[in-house]
Design a protein around this motif. Structure first.
Motif, PDB file in Angstrom:
ATOM      1  N   SER A 354       0.840  -1.194   0.000  1.00  0.00           N
ATOM      2  CA  SER A 354       0.000   0.000   0.000  1.00  0.00           C
ATOM      3  C   SER A 354       0.873   1.241   0.000  1.00  0.00           C
ATOM      4  O   SER A 354       2.077   1.196   0.296  1.00  0.00           O
ATOM      5  N   LEU A 355       0.232   2.349  -0.336  1.00  0.00           N
ATOM      6  CA  LEU A 355       0.905   3.638  -0.331  1.00  0.00           C
ATOM      7  C   LEU A 355      -0.138   4.684   0.037  1.00  0.00           C
ATOM      8  O   LEU A 355      -1.199   4.743  -0.584  1.00  0.00           O
ATOM      9  N   SER A 356       0.166   5.487   1.034  1.00  0.00           N
ATOM     10  CA  SER A 356      -0.791   6.515   1.469  1.00  0.00           C
ATOM     11  C   SER A 356      -0.457   7.849   0.835  1.00  0.00           C
ATOM     12  O   SER A 356       0.716   8.187   0.625  1.00  0.00           O
ATOM     13  N   PHE A 357      -1.499   8.629   0.559  1.00  0.00           N
ATOM     14  CA  PHE A 357      -1.335   9.945  -0.058  1.00  0.00           C
ATOM     15  C   PHE A 357      -1.917  11.017   0.856  1.00  0.00           C
ATOM     16  O   PHE A 357      -3.021  10.862   1.390  1.00  0.00           O
ATOM     17  N   SER A 358      -1.185  12.091   1.007  1.00  0.00           N
ATOM     18  CA  SER A 358      -1.707  13.215   1.776  1.00  0.00           C
ATOM     19  C   SER A 358      -1.408  14.499   1.020  1.00  0.00           C
ATOM     20  O   SER A 358      -0.540  14.545   0.142  1.00  0.00           O
ATOM     21  N   VAL A 390      -7.551   9.471  -4.542  1.00  0.00           N
ATOM     22  CA  VAL A 390      -6.672   8.822  -3.573  1.00  0.00           C
ATOM     23  C   VAL A 390      -6.165   9.778  -2.505  1.00  0.00           C
ATOM     24  O   VAL A 390      -5.565   9.319  -1.512  1.00  0.00           O
ATOM     25  N   LYS A 393      -6.096   9.147   1.264  1.00  0.00           N
ATOM     26  CA  LYS A 393      -6.441   7.726   1.398  1.00  0.00           C
ATOM     27  C   LYS A 393      -5.204   6.862   1.171  1.00  0.00           C
ATOM     28  O   LYS A 393      -4.140   7.359   0.867  1.00  0.00           O
ATOM     29  N   THR A 394      -5.397   5.554   1.332  1.00  0.00           N
ATOM     30  CA  THR A 394      -4.311   4.595   1.126  1.00  0.00           C
ATOM     31  C   THR A 394      -4.618   3.761  -0.106  1.00  0.00           C
ATOM     32  O   THR A 394      -5.676   3.127  -0.188  1.00  0.00           O
ATOM     33  N   LYS A 396      -3.959   0.654  -2.609  1.00  0.00           N
ATOM     34  CA  LYS A 396      -3.485  -0.731  -2.493  1.00  0.00           C
ATOM     35  C   LYS A 396      -3.589  -1.418  -3.844  1.00  0.00           C
ATOM     36  O   LYS A 396      -4.385  -1.015  -4.706  1.00  0.00           O
ATOM     37  N   VAL A 414      -8.694   1.534  -2.898  1.00  0.00           N
ATOM     38  CA  VAL A 414      -8.356   2.367  -1.749  1.00  0.00           C
ATOM     39  C   VAL A 414      -9.062   1.819  -0.519  1.00  0.00           C
ATOM     40  O   VAL A 414      -9.727   0.796  -0.558  1.00  0.00           O
ATOM     41  N   ASP A 415      -8.955   2.558   0.540  1.00  0.00           N
ATOM     42  CA  ASP A 415      -9.466   2.135   1.844  1.00  0.00           C
ATOM     43  C   ASP A 415     -10.808   1.438   1.739  1.00  0.00           C
ATOM     44  O   ASP A 415     -11.693   1.904   1.022  1.00  0.00           O
TER      45      ASP A 415
END
Lengths: 595, 156
Positions: A354-358, A390, A393-394, A396, A414-415
């Motif tokens: 996974s990779l989270s985006f902010s 995204v 969110k994370t 995947k 995503v989540d």
């Protein structure tokens, strides 16, 4: 006062307080010729009583001062309404039909009331009274009667009604005109009851003094305008009150589906084994051992069946499928001397992390199209991800692989398993057993390479690319885009530093080509993202000098002390300034002031 | 015919002209003579005194006109001893602010304190060189492809 015709669609009717349909006759259009001149002629009135033998009692009174400023053109649009339909509602003393304009309510209305019922010679005659209710204008009760039926002279009698309202003062002015139609249906509106040959002087000195015309939507004359009458007029699209949208913020969750329940090996047409290296070596040894005259069974089986022809596929997957305890391998029904563990599942899931985006800037630059996210997937290549989907969110990735063929579907979600996209391909590295296998494998590899070549290099200028799907097992190669002509912007011309200018001049570059199939196993095995973010250039305290976007309604007193304010729209009521000063003030407010 | 005895409040004003409620210091309150025709937007007054007396005056309020004015530097009237002329230009913003503007509603385009940074009205600039990041997915326990394995599919 000036009087104008109102939209007919606002005319409403109530019977004893309950809405009733407005008949189609309301919507008819009729040119009223010389109505004004006829009306003025009628202004001088007297009261009188009709001959009761005809079942009428009527008097009239006109407030002349309300009609002083009438203009002939105000009467040129209107509709005749056959008042006879009212008599179906006016049967008893309790019956009232109210006609009003729903823009002003029943404060401006005509009330038609049951007056009397006569039964003469077998004919039913119903009479009614008319009372006008006009707010803000001197008004009176105009009493007029009419009847339903046919008089002894064979003449049809109808009463015509309409509504005229003053757009400036919202005053309803009601005019009724008594019309006698002859047997040819010709309205002779200047003539009192009776035959056309009668004059007022002949008719006991009473007159019909009411002119009442319905407002109707103005119908332009037929013209050569090709757009005339082609649909809803712009005025019909107007509305009052808030927007009528129905905001639905809900969203459905699109989950990753369950694995298919069908298992091909269960049909026993095929068997799937998961050999280790030693197991493969044992198979090879079995396939290519020499004939042994002392091993009749083995020799005969190989004479009559080539075991290698029973091998449908030998391939390598980038993971080890689940398997159970080893069993004897059968080739075409003949048991071999090799034992291998059979596969215990046909579909295998591989979670790839996974990779989270902010948000980076905390503003619009964090979203499409000012931020771009390119997701590079093993065995697929490059796919675009929409930052709007995204951000915060994370992300995947999960591969669902068919062990038998090596085909897969890659889910990007995503989540909460909200699937954003799915991409198909093949991740099996085929092991050629025969020369034919090898030739076919090479052809497939060359085909992938040829297709992949189009995915390299400069795709096109533009802020956003459109995915393109090739026929290579569902491989997606990103290329193309909007505004290819923007390449010209890059060739030495000055590019403004506004965010959108920068965006349109950017060139998109593809980061991979086809990496499915056999070559794919040599590629990257972990997904990764390449994120392009616009680099904003905002001076310190820019909000003090020029403010930040607001786009909201405020009372200016609430912004006192809140600094720079620029006004897009304001209604300058109540200020005792000249028109020039107000114009200057509007410009100053638009440029920005400090409150 | 000049109009005499018009009361004028003369100020030193230190605010930007775009400030609605300006910061002012009252220096003089004078009865002045209106010069020429009455022009409520650009009145001119004649005052007694030297130019130096009014050198710092840059703002005025005329109660009779109910208006605030920016004031040009004073001018000595030629041939007149001890008389100067000051000319004003109506400050419609402060005049309106004092007479009801603040009670009005408006659609505000930009604001210093209340804003929505997710609106793009074209007022921001960006550099050509994007910020480019490469981020690899993080694998949890048991995630990833793992060791490759053979698969043998046999008929029969």
């Amino acid at each position: 006062m000036t009087y104008y015709v109102r939209d007919l669609k606002h005319i409403k009717l109530k019977h004893n307080g309950v809405d009733i349909d407005v008949p189609d006759v309301f919507k008819s259009f009729h040119m009223i010729n010389n109505a004004l001149s006829a009306f003025r002629t009628e202004l001088a009135t007297t009261t009188g009583t009709m001959d009761p033998s005809y079942g009428f009692n009527h008097y009239n009174r006109v407030e002349c001062n309300a009609f002083e400023n009438l203009r002939n053109e105000d009467f040129t649009r209107g509709a005749w309404f056959d008042g006879e339909f009212l008599f179906q509602y006016l049967k008893t003393g309790a019956d009232t039909v109210t006609l009003y304009n729903d823009q002003y309510g029943t404060d401006f209305a005509i009330n038609f009331r049951f007056y009397n019922h006569y039964d003469t010679g077998g004919n039913d005659y119903y009479a009614m009274t008319i009372e006008t209710v006009l707010g803000g204008v001197s008004h009176g009760s105009y009493v007029m009667t009419g009847y339903h039926g046919i008089d002894s002279g064979g003449w049809y009698r109808k009463f015509y009604f309409g509504v005229l309202t003053d757009k400036d003062t919202a005053t309803g002015i009601f005019y009724t005109i008594s019309v006698l139609e002859n047997s040819n249906g010709v309205a002779e509106y200047t003539v009192d009851y009776g035959s056309p040959s009668y004059t007022r002087a002949d008719w006991n000195n009473y007159k019909y003094q009411y002119y009442l015309m319905f407002a109707d939507d103005y119908s332009p004359p037929v013209s050569n305008d090709p757009y005339a009458n082609t649909g809803e007029a712009a005025e019909d699209q107007l509305q009052t009150g808030p927007a009528q949208g129905d905001p639905d913020d809900s969203s459905d969750v699109i989950n990753i589906p369950s694995k298919p329940s069908l298992n091909l090996s269960a049909c026993q047409m095929i068997n799937v084994y998961v050999p280790d290296l030693t197991g493969v070596q044992n198979v090879a040894s079995y396939l290519w051992t020499n004939f042994d005259i002392h091993d009749v069974n083995n020799t005969l089986s190989k004479v009559f069946t080539d075991p290698s022809q029973c091998i449908l596929s030998l391939h390598v997957l980038p993971f080890t499928p689940e398997s159970s305890s080893a069993i004897t391998v059968t080739f075409g029904g003949f048991a071999s001397s090799v034992s291998l563990p059979p596969a215990s599942e046909q579909y295998h899931d591989v979670d790839c992390g996974s990779l989270s985006f902010s948000e980076y800037w905390g503003n619009y630059l964090d979203y499409n199209p000012y931020t771009r996210i390119c997701l590079c997937l093993p065995f697929i290549g490059q796919v675009d991800v929409d930052p709007d989907e995204v951000m915060g969110k994370t992300l995947k990735v999960k591969y669902r692989v068919d062990v038998i063929t090596g085909s897969f579907v890659c889910f990007v979600y995503v989540d909460g398993d909200k699937v954003l996209g799915q991409y198909a391909g093949n991740m099996a590295q085929q092991v050629p057993i025969t020369s034919a296998d090898y030739s076919r494998l090479n052809a497939a590899i060359l085909g992938v390479a040829a297709t992949a070549a189009t995915g390299f290099g400069i795709a096109a200028a533009g802020g956003f690319s459109t995915p393109q799907t090739t026929s290579d097992g569902g491989l997606t190669i990103q290329g193309g885009g909007l505004n290819a002509g923007a390449l010209g912007h890059f060739a030495g011309s000055v590019i403004g530093s506004g965010v959108d200018n920068i965006l349109n001049a950017k060139v998109r570059v593809a980061h991979s080509g086809g990496v499915s199939g056999t070559p794919g196993i040599m590629g990257l095995m972990k997904p990764y993202c390449i994120i392009h973010r616009a680099r904003q250039s905002v001076p310190s305290d820019a909000n003090v000098f020029k403010g930040y976007p607001c786009n909201a309604k405020f009372n200016l007193s609430d912004l006192e002390g809140c600094g720079f304010t620029s006004v897009r729209s304001i209604k300058l009521d109540g200020l005792k300034l000249s028109d020039d000063e107000l114009g200057e003030l509007r410009q100053i407010l638009a440029a920005g002031v400090y409150l | 015919m000049p109009i005499n005895n018009v009361e004028v409040d003369l100020y030193e004003m230190t605010s930007d002209r775009r400030v609605a409620a300006k910061s002012t210091t009252l220096i003089y309150q004078k009865d002045c003579t209106l010069k020429g025709d009455v022009d409520l937007r650009n009145p001119a007054f004649i005052l007694s005194g030297n130019v130096e007396t009014y050198a710092t005056i840059n703002y005025m309020y005329v109660p009779k006109f109910k208006r605030y004015y920016f004031v040009d530097p004073p001018r000595v009237l030629p041939g007149e001893n001890g008389l100067v002329e000051i000319t004003g230009h109506c400050d419609v913003l402060s005049t309106a602010w004092a007479s009801g503007l603040k009670s009005l509603d408006a659609i505000v385009d930009k604001q210093e304190t209340y804003y929505n940074l997710y609106l793009n009205d074209g007022s921001f600039q960006a550099c050509v060189n994007d910020i480019v990041q490469t981020k690899e997915f993080t694998l949890g326990t048991g995630e990833g492809f793992g060791s490759p394995g053979y698969v043998l599919v046999v008929a029969g």
